[in-house]
Design an enzyme around this catalytic site. Structure first.
Site, short mmCIF file in Angstrom:
data_model
loop_
_atom_site.label_atom_id
_atom_site.label_comp_id
_atom_site.label_asym_id
_atom_site.label_seq_id
_atom_site.Cartn_x
_atom_site.Cartn_y
_atom_site.Cartn_z
N GLU A 186 -70.59 -16.13 -6.31
CA GLU A 186 -70.34 -14.78 -6.82
C GLU A 186 -71.56 -14.20 -7.53
OE1 GLU A 186 -66.94 -14.49 -9.38
OE2 GLU A 186 -67.45 -12.46 -10.03
N GLU A 228 -60.93 -12.27 -2.59
CA GLU A 228 -61.68 -11.81 -3.76
C GLU A 228 -62.89 -12.72 -3.93
OE1 GLU A 228 -59.38 -10.52 -7.01
OE2 GLU A 228 -60.93 -10.90 -8.51
N ARG A 229 -64.07 -12.10 -3.98
CA ARG A 229 -65.33 -12.85 -4.10
C ARG A 229 -65.52 -13.85 -2.94
NH1 ARG A 229 -66.74 -9.04 -7.66
NH2 ARG A 229 -65.40 -9.04 -9.47
N ASP A 240 -68.93 -16.49 -17.59
CA ASP A 240 -68.34 -16.35 -16.26
C ASP A 240 -69.35 -16.69 -15.16
OD1 ASP A 240 -66.66 -15.73 -14.23
OD2 ASP A 240 -66.55 -13.58 -14.61
N LYS A 258 -53.26 -17.68 -14.23
CA LYS A 258 -54.19 -16.79 -14.93
C LYS A 258 -53.30 -15.79 -15.68
CE LYS A 258 -57.84 -13.33 -14.15
NZ LYS A 258 -58.79 -12.76 -13.19
N GLU A 263 -58.01 -10.14 -17.88
CA GLU A 263 -58.42 -9.12 -16.91
C GLU A 263 -57.21 -8.39 -16.32
OE1 GLU A 263 -61.00 -11.34 -14.23
OE2 GLU A 263 -62.68 -11.05 -15.58
C1 GCU Z 1 -64.55 -13.29 -12.45
C2 GCU Z 1 -64.44 -12.63 -11.10
C3 GCU Z 1 -63.06 -12.12 -10.83
C4 GCU Z 1 -62.05 -13.23 -11.04
C5 GCU Z 1 -62.25 -13.82 -12.43
C6 GCU Z 1 -61.40 -15.06 -12.65
O1 GCU Z 1 -64.44 -12.34 -13.46
O2 GCU Z 1 -65.36 -11.59 -11.01
O3 GCU Z 1 -63.01 -11.65 -9.51
O4 GCU Z 1 -60.77 -12.76 -10.89
O5 GCU Z 1 -63.57 -14.24 -12.59
O6 GCU Z 1 -61.96 -16.14 -12.60
O7 GCU Z 1 -60.21 -14.96 -12.88
#
Ligand code: GCU
Length: 843
Positions: free
Chosen positions: A410, A179-180, A382, A299, A303
């Site tokens: 990112e 991711e990223r 962010d 986390k 999200e």
């Molecule tokens: C950003 C990022 C996500 C990541 C998130 C995080 O939003 O775009 O891909 O999961 O940060 O730091 O948890």
């Protein structure tokens, strides 16, 4: 000339012509020192290495020393495990050195601290490499080798890191994607398993150790739900084995629903005793497999991730359950402060995502177990190109904290643009929050000096991949290097860090050092200039891939990255007086600075305030004119990168020279895409013309849709601002399509640029012809970041090709032939013909 002497001649005349480096060695190239004065100085270094401790880390330290001395000085060393009587390097901990140096065991050396000292022993010289623990011996060896490589006359030093947590996070998924991640697939995983070959993982650990990083979380913060299954834990143990000889501890991102998903309990409520027992047993299982396991990264409630809010519990209630399980094993929990609601009501002028960190955590200060560390992103949103620091740092005075920064770019060009991030991180670390009305800079908060919290530190999301050079852009490695150096010592300056990195990466040639240092040092400001200035946000496509311009994507949705731009003005009103009240989360002295338009710094103006486009900045310019000017200035500076780099031809090896040049040429074109998209968008909205007459006026530009064409059809581009005039042409094929135009430029030399779109779905070919004679051919297969996999004509895919210095005469006919390939319809936006000026590139 005879072949042999010809070869010798060539080797002398063009030092790097035959030489190619992939970048895999990063800053550990151990290039031979050529400077005569330095060689003279280092001449006395001994050729015997005595390693007193018997463990794999100490062995690696001794082997690394031998490797480095051989490369840098051509010194062939012998290794021994006991000291005889001769000149030698002696590596050990205070306890191991005590027989040799009486009084040594009393020496106060912090566990991760080291001492490099030259001492006399009778007639002999000893170079003592002493580490509080074996990993610190390794840190010392790397520091010594760095000093030799950078020609530092002062080899002796005593150092200790600023804080215990110096970790990297990798956002790798079990399927091998990241991711990223912008530099290829995962070095750890493939097809739902840990890779069988972990050579790169071990090499990564060596790189991390070389800059003092002591922990690596190997899986995505959006953690796969199978992470804690027994099968996966056995596999993770193999990565930990690869890290261990380098003193790097493995840690894991975990999902709080694991007791339910993996453990099949009916609940994951942190206050349920069966849940606590599950975590305790799971942690015991982990430590039997990975005795030096570092801990968990969490986390939660963010999200879409599961979290304690589901049971009406707080983050501290959740974190503490994990912390109590880890505590007997000396593990820690890094609980992320990145908790926010991404379904905010955009019509509510009081709603504000920036408030979330403080609102969710400040009242919990003092309720966390001692081995919980709150991992706080440096800014409250962010990783945008410019943010103030998170006010949470000042609010948590009884809780350890780690600052989270992002090496993976990112929001800052995804390693296709050069952006040296150390100055950005330094700005955050040096911000004095003035908590308790005294000096409390962020760097002193996270290192425990301000509030006496002993466990904090530094975390960076890195996301290296299988690309040979780890991060794709050769210049991007300066960010990983700099992160390690800053975590070790946040008082180092950006200039010191880049100077070390450049010398280690490209050698000590003064011209190379000076050029690269200057390029890197300004690059954050330049990127900010052509993307999102005045603290408005990066202005990228925030609900997509976060790469090219996509301005309106930030507005009218629940993500809360609003610009609040309308016909009259722009910016988020975060004041206490009339806005969201966010500014009131800062301690009063700093809040006063941000609250008032008179004292709020220009670079944060639109983060803190909503103002008219005609509002005057401290510089005397209006907001709108600043937006125009900064975009033109930034893009113009980005255009100097390639020619400045080209001046190093022959002084840098072929491969890295070529790769960097190609990226700089690409960046110059994409910076113009940014410039035009943002400037035109604000012009369209505000209706206020550019005082310098540039925005909306492109006299050297010929729109593709206005050129006589065979086969091409006109199409709308979305968002409109990412194509000149909002339109482009596409060729449905399969036959090539042709654009032909008669030129009427005065005779002279011109750069002919073609703005086209490079999509992932295929490779188009383009031919440029002047009076029917071919002058250029290229294939649209540029290395866009992997995230850019859409098939759209937009700000991510808009790309520029330039045929330099073409001689034109009035009446010439220019033809562009586009041949579609795969799903890519040879799209063209415009052709731009610019007279060549004889300006020398800016230093
Ligand atoms: C950003 C990022 C996500 C990541 C998130 C995080 O939003 O775009 O891909 O999961 O940060 O730091 O948890």
């Amino acid at each position: 000339m005879r072949p042999r002497s010809l070869l010798l001649f060539l080797a002398w005349a063009i030092p790097y012509a035959a030489h190619a480096e992939t970048g895999a060695e990063a800053w550990l190239r151990y290039e031979r020192v050529a400077d005569p004065a330095a060689l003279q100085r280092y001449h006395e270094l001994p050729s015997r290495i005595v390693q007193l401790g018997e463990n794999p880390i100490a062995t690696n330290a001794a082997v690394e020393l031998a490797r480095g001395l051989s490369g840098e000085l051509g010194l062939q060393t012998q290794q021994a495990t006991t000291y005889g009587t001769e000149d030698a390097f002696v590596l050990g901990t205070p306890a191991e050195l005590t027989n040799l140096l009486p009084g040594e065991s009393q020496r106060q050396l912090p566990p991760e601290g080291f001492r490099i000292a030259r001492e006399r022993m009778g007639k002999h010289t000893l170079w003592i490499i002493e580490g509080g623990t074996p990993p610190a011996e390794l840190f010392a060896v790397f520091r010594l080798l760095e000093k030799i490589a950078t020609l530092n006359p002062q080899l002796e030093s005593t150092e200790a890191p600023s804080a215990p947590v110096r970790w990297v996070n990798q956002w790798d998924n079990p399927d091998g994607s990241i991711e990223r991640g912008y530099a290829g697939r995962s070095i750890f995983f493939d097809a739902s398993h840990v890779r069988s070959d972990l050579t790169r993982a071990a090499e990564y650990a060596r790189l991390l150790a070389s800059v003092g990083i002591n922990g690596c979380t190997v899986n995505n913060v959006n953690s796969d739900l199978r992470t804690l299954t027994p099968e996966m834990l056995h596999e993770f143990a193999r990565i930990a084995d690869a890290f261990r000889p380098w003193g790097v501890r493995l840690s894991l991102s975990v999902d709080l629903s694991s007791p339910q998903v993996v453990g099949h309990l009916p609940t994951f409520d942190p206050l349920d005793p069966t849940v606590a027992t599950w975590w305790q047993k799971k942690v015991e299982e982990i430590y039997t497999l990975i005795p030096d396991f570092g801990g968990f990264v969490v986390k939660a409630d963010s999200e879409g991730r599961a979290g304690p809010s589901q049971y009406g519990r707080t983050p501290s209630q959740a974190a503490n359950v994990l912390a109590r399980a880890l505590q007997p094993h000396h593990g820690v929990v890094l609980y992320r402060g990145f908790v926010y609601n991404h379904h905010l009501d955009w019509q509510d002028l009081k709603a504000d995502r920036a408030r979330a960190g403080y609102d969710n955590f400040a009242s919990l200060d003092g309720t966390f177990e001692p081995n919980v560390i709150i991992q706080v992103k440096h800014g409250p949103i962010d990783f945008q190109i410019r943010e103030p620091v998170s006010p949470l740092f000042a609010a948590l005075q009884h809780t350890s904290q780690a600052i989270e920064v992002q090496t993976t770019q990112e929001y800052t060009g995804q390693q296709r643009h050069m952006v040296f991030l150390i100055p950005m991180w330094k700005t955050a670390l040096d911000t004095d929050l003035r908590a308790q009305n005294r000096s409390t800079p962020v760097k002193e908060i996270v290192t425990g000096k301000s509030f006496h919290q002993p466990l904090g530190g530094f975390v960076s999301v890195v996301n290296v991949g299988l690309d040979a050079n780890w991060l794709h852009h050769p210049m991007a490695m300066a960010n990983l290097y700099g992160f390690g150096r800053l975590a070790w010592n946040p008082d180092l300056t950006s200039e010191q860090i880049i100077n070390e990195w450049t010398r280690l990466t490209f050698g000590n040639n003064p011209k190379v050092v000076d050029t690269v240092n200057h390029l890197q040092l300004d690059s954050w400001k330049v990127y900010e200039q052509y993307t999102g200035p005045l603290g408005i946000g990066t202005l990228t496509d925030i609900i997509g891939v976060h790469y090219g311009p996509g301005i309106e994507s930030a507005e009218r949705n629940g993500w809360g990255q609003w610009l609040r731009a309308d016909h009259n003005g722009a910016g988020m009103d975060r004041t206490v007086a009339t806005g969201t009240g966010f500014i009131g989360q800062y301690p009063p002295e700093l809040a006063r600075v941000y609250e008032s338009l008179t004292t709020c710094p220009d670079e944060l103006l639109l983060f803190m305030h909503h103002v008219h486009y005609t509002h005057e900045l401290h510089t005397g310019k209006t907001v709108i004119q600043h937006i125009y000017d900064s975009h033109y200035e930034g893009a113009a500076t980005a255009a100097t990168y390639a020619p400045r780099w080209e001046s190093l031809h022959g002084l840098v090896d072929n491969q890295r020279f070529g790769e960097t040049l190609k990226l700089f040429q690409y960046q110059a074109g994409h910076a113009m895409v940014w410039r035009d998209a943002v400037s035109e968008w604000f012009f369209h909205l505000s209706g206020i013309p550019d005082a310098q007459g540039r925005v909306g006026h492109h006299s050297n530009r010929i729109e593709a849709e206005a050129i006589t064409s065979t086969g091409y059809t006109v199409t709308d581009v979305h968002p409109w601002e990412t194509a000149s005039g909002g339109k482009a042409v596409i060729c449905k094929g399969p036959e090539p399509c042709i654009l032909t135009t008669k030129l009427n430029f005065p005779a002279g030399q011109y750069d002919i640029a073609v703005q086209y779109f490079d999509l992932r779905g295929g490779v188009s070919h383009y031919d440029l012809l002047l009076n029917d004679k071919p002058i250029a051919h290229w294939a649209a297969d540029d290395t866009l970041p992997p995230a850019v996999n859409d098939r759209n004509l937009d700000g991510h895919t808009s790309t520029r090709f330039t045929a330099p210095s073409v001689t034109l005469a009035p009446g010439d006919t220019l033809t562009l032939r586009g041949t579609p390939g795969g799903d890519e319809a040879a799209p063209v936006d415009y052709i731009e013909i610019t007279p060549v000026t004889k300006e020398t590139p800016k230093p």
